[in-house]
Design a protein around this motif. Structure first.
Motif, mmCIF file in Angstrom:
data_model
loop_
_atom_site.group_PDB
_atom_site.id
_atom_site.type_symbol
_atom_site.label_atom_id
_atom_site.label_comp_id
_atom_site.label_asym_id
_atom_site.label_seq_id
_atom_site.Cartn_x
_atom_site.Cartn_y
_atom_site.Cartn_z
ATOM 1 N N MET A 227 0.822 -1.212 0.000
ATOM 2 C CA MET A 227 0.000 0.000 0.000
ATOM 3 C C MET A 227 0.857 1.263 0.000
ATOM 4 S SD MET A 227 -3.089 -1.088 2.621
ATOM 5 C CE MET A 227 -3.900 0.501 2.432
ATOM 6 N N LYS A 228 0.299 2.318 -0.568
ATOM 7 C CA LYS A 228 0.972 3.610 -0.578
ATOM 8 C C LYS A 228 1.095 4.146 0.853
ATOM 9 C CE LYS A 228 -1.393 4.990 -4.881
ATOM 10 N NZ LYS A 228 -2.294 6.017 -5.473
ATOM 11 N N PRO A 229 2.132 4.888 1.147
ATOM 12 C CA PRO A 229 2.239 5.493 2.488
ATOM 13 C C PRO A 229 1.154 6.529 2.750
ATOM 14 C CG PRO A 229 3.988 6.280 1.037
ATOM 15 C CD PRO A 229 3.313 5.167 0.309
ATOM 16 N N THR A 230 0.467 6.976 1.682
ATOM 17 C CA THR A 230 -0.621 7.951 1.824
ATOM 18 C C THR A 230 -1.996 7.288 1.829
ATOM 19 O OG1 THR A 230 -0.585 8.227 -0.592
ATOM 20 C CG2 THR A 230 0.687 9.804 0.729
ATOM 21 N N ALA A 231 -2.026 5.959 1.795
ATOM 22 C CA ALA A 231 -3.298 5.235 1.666
ATOM 23 C C ALA A 231 -3.895 4.874 3.021
ATOM 24 C CB ALA A 231 -3.090 3.970 0.837
ATOM 25 N N TYR A 232 -5.204 4.627 3.009
ATOM 26 C CA TYR A 232 -5.959 4.261 4.213
ATOM 27 C C TYR A 232 -6.632 2.905 4.006
ATOM 28 C CZ TYR A 232 -5.583 9.268 5.303
ATOM 29 O OH TYR A 232 -5.120 10.539 5.561
ATOM 30 N N LEU A 233 -6.711 2.137 5.083
ATOM 31 C CA LEU A 233 -7.386 0.840 5.074
ATOM 32 C C LEU A 233 -8.570 0.887 6.027
ATOM 33 C CD1 LEU A 233 -7.388 -2.245 4.276
ATOM 34 C CD2 LEU A 233 -6.105 -2.608 6.392
ATOM 35 N N VAL A 234 -9.726 0.405 5.562
ATOM 36 C CA VAL A 234 -10.933 0.361 6.392
ATOM 37 C C VAL A 234 -11.458 -1.067 6.421
ATOM 38 C CG1 VAL A 234 -13.332 1.136 6.587
ATOM 39 C CG2 VAL A 234 -11.544 2.769 5.942
ATOM 40 N N ASN A 235 -11.764 -1.548 7.626
ATOM 41 C CA ASN A 235 -12.329 -2.890 7.762
ATOM 42 C C ASN A 235 -13.558 -2.845 8.660
ATOM 43 O OD1 ASN A 235 -12.861 -5.609 7.803
ATOM 44 N ND2 ASN A 235 -11.051 -6.187 8.966
ATOM 45 N N THR A 236 -14.731 -3.008 8.040
ATOM 46 C CA THR A 236 -15.987 -3.112 8.780
ATOM 47 C C THR A 236 -16.584 -4.499 8.591
ATOM 48 O OG1 THR A 236 -17.217 -2.231 6.882
ATOM 49 C CG2 THR A 236 -16.497 -0.653 8.560
ATOM 50 N N ALA A 249 1.463 -2.766 13.438
ATOM 51 C CA ALA A 249 2.870 -2.446 13.160
ATOM 52 C C ALA A 249 2.972 -1.398 12.057
ATOM 53 C CB ALA A 249 3.624 -3.708 12.766
ATOM 54 N N ALA A 250 2.155 -1.543 11.014
ATOM 55 C CA ALA A 250 2.179 -0.574 9.904
ATOM 56 C C ALA A 250 1.751 0.809 10.379
ATOM 57 C CB ALA A 250 1.269 -1.063 8.781
ATOM 58 N N LEU A 251 0.785 0.861 11.286
ATOM 59 C CA LEU A 251 0.330 2.152 11.807
ATOM 60 C C LEU A 251 1.393 2.796 12.687
ATOM 61 C CD1 LEU A 251 -3.357 1.203 12.702
ATOM 62 C CD2 LEU A 251 -2.601 2.675 10.826
ATOM 63 N N HIS A 252 2.004 2.010 13.573
ATOM 64 C CA HIS A 252 3.037 2.549 14.453
ATOM 65 C C HIS A 252 4.242 3.046 13.669
ATOM 66 C CE1 HIS A 252 1.611 1.928 18.567
ATOM 67 N NE2 HIS A 252 1.045 0.805 18.161
ATOM 68 N N GLU A 253 4.565 2.358 12.591
ATOM 69 C CA GLU A 253 5.736 2.719 11.791
ATOM 70 C C GLU A 253 5.418 3.728 10.700
ATOM 71 O OE1 GLU A 253 7.197 -1.034 10.406
ATOM 72 O OE2 GLU A 253 7.305 -1.857 12.446
ATOM 73 N N GLY A 254 4.157 4.117 10.577
ATOM 74 C CA GLY A 254 3.775 5.128 9.593
ATOM 75 C C GLY A 254 3.871 4.655 8.158
ATOM 76 N N ARG A 255 3.728 3.359 7.948
ATOM 77 C CA ARG A 255 3.853 2.831 6.578
ATOM 78 C C ARG A 255 2.581 3.005 5.769
ATOM 79 N NH1 ARG A 255 4.335 -2.293 7.062
ATOM 80 N NH2 ARG A 255 4.818 -2.674 9.254
ATOM 81 N N ILE A 256 1.451 3.270 6.431
ATOM 82 C CA ILE A 256 0.240 3.711 5.749
ATOM 83 C C ILE A 256 -0.277 4.932 6.499
ATOM 84 C CG2 ILE A 256 -0.359 1.417 4.869
ATOM 85 C CD1 ILE A 256 -2.480 1.207 7.052
ATOM 86 N N ALA A 257 -1.131 5.713 5.829
ATOM 87 C CA ALA A 257 -1.568 6.974 6.426
ATOM 88 C C ALA A 257 -2.502 6.761 7.607
ATOM 89 C CB ALA A 257 -2.255 7.830 5.368
ATOM 90 N N GLY A 258 -3.276 5.670 7.572
ATOM 91 C CA GLY A 258 -4.200 5.434 8.667
ATOM 92 C C GLY A 258 -5.107 4.267 8.377
ATOM 93 N N ALA A 259 -5.924 3.928 9.369
ATOM 94 C CA ALA A 259 -6.875 2.832 9.228
ATOM 95 C C ALA A 259 -8.137 3.152 10.002
ATOM 96 C CB ALA A 259 -6.268 1.517 9.739
ATOM 97 N N GLY A 260 -9.244 2.590 9.523
ATOM 98 C CA GLY A 260 -10.518 2.680 10.217
ATOM 99 C C GLY A 260 -10.998 1.273 10.523
#
Length: 319
Positions: A227-236, A249-260
């Motif tokens: 995923m792009k470092p500027t991308a977001y992942l959402v899981n509902t 781990a990806a969130l803590h390391e800033g490898r993606i912009a965020g998640a929902g």
């Protein structure tokens, strides 16, 4: 003699107010449990004296080991028409009837977009800053118009999410193992060549797959790395589709912009669960199905299921 009915996980205390339970008056005593009972021993002790159990979604597993400890149980009602947490064979063996209810697909669609919009515009950060005297404008919003929305799954919910994305002016692509270009075209979206291409090319990725052997762990560390470092992942959808440790781990390391997230490996989340302190995360307590209309459907049809069972003509049988 009146039968006893336990309603599990009635967190908001709404089960008996959103539906009319009077058709069961004089025949069934209804007891609601607002606190989640997590362990099998606790469930066996609490439910031992109940003839009927109404369970919310897949919060509580009903394996053979639990069912055999519930000698009085004769009817199990689950909200929704699919429940992977129930051992249907064991229920049938013990003479337990299992029934379901309808479930609306629109509430999880709406929550998906609440998470996407909240992430894109930094709503929780900006709200907190405004209320506490923080900076006036501290985030730079991510645009939706002209960006790519990648959907893992294009079923009933995924298709509705796709149409909203198109209305925002997004480019929408979708992928699942059985998805065809023809089906994607019916919804007005493009079929991604593969899961990897969808993840690598999307600005927002949203998960809308059923949980099964082929989807468990579908998005793990290798996939998140695409995923792009500027991308977001959402899981509902279901927590186990995304490797939770890899995502944290990806969130803590800033490898993606965020998640929902609206779904978790343990529900309700323990107070010390790492999700509660994860950065770049917008999290809700499994609210995807929690709307008045859905509750009216769940509990209203649960009453119908119980009444039909008592009359010897069960409806909406599962198994």
């Amino acid at each position: 003699m009146r039968l006893r009915c336990a309603v599990l996980d009635d967190y908001q205390g709404m089960a008996t107010s959103v539906a009319d339970w009077s058709p069961l008056e004089g025949r069934v005593e209804v007891v609601c449990f607002r606190e989640h009972i997590a362990d099998e021993d606790g469930l066996a002790a609490v439910l031992a004296d109940f003839d009927i159990v109404v369970t919310l979604r897949e919060r509580v597993p009903f394996p053979a080991s639990l069912l055999k400890r519930l000698p009085r149980l004769q009817l199990l009602v689950a909200s929704g028409m699919r429940n992977s947490a129930i051992d249907y064979a064991a229920a049938a063996e013990r003479g337990v009837t299992v029934c379901g209810t309808q479930s609306l697909s629109t509430p999880p669609v709406e929550l998906t977009w609440a998470l996407i919009l909240g992430l894109a515009r930094g709503l929780t950060t900006e709200d907190a800053a405004l209320r506490t005297g923080g900076p006036w404008q501290s985030t730079l919003g991510a645009d939706l118009h002209g960006r790519r929305l990648g959907l893992l799954g294009l079923g009933k919910i995924g298709s509705r999410v796709a149409r909203v994305g198109l209305a925002f002016g997004m480019e929408v692509t979708a992928w699942s193992r059985n998805l065809t270009a023809e089906r994607a075209a019916e919804v007005g979206v493009a079929l991604a060549p593969g899961k990897e291409e969808l993840l690598a090319g999307s600005d927002f990725v949203s998960v809308h797959l059923a949980l099964g052997d082929r989807t468990r762990g579908l998005v793990g560390a290798p996939e998140l790395a695409l995923m792009k470092p500027t991308a977001y992942l959402v899981n509902t959808s279901r927590a186990a589709i995304v490797d939770q440790d890899a995502l944290l781990a990806a969130l803590h390391e800033g490898r993606i912009a965020g998640a929902g997230l609206d779904v978790y490996d343990i529900e309700p989340l323990p107070a010390d669960h790492p999700v509660r302190s994860a950065p770049r995360l917008l999290a809700t307590p499994h609210l995807g199905y929690v709307t008045r209309a859905n509750y009216e459907t769940y509990y209203g049809q649960a009453v119908e299921d119980i009444r039909a069972h008592l009359d010897g003509a069960p409806v909406r049988l599962l198994g």
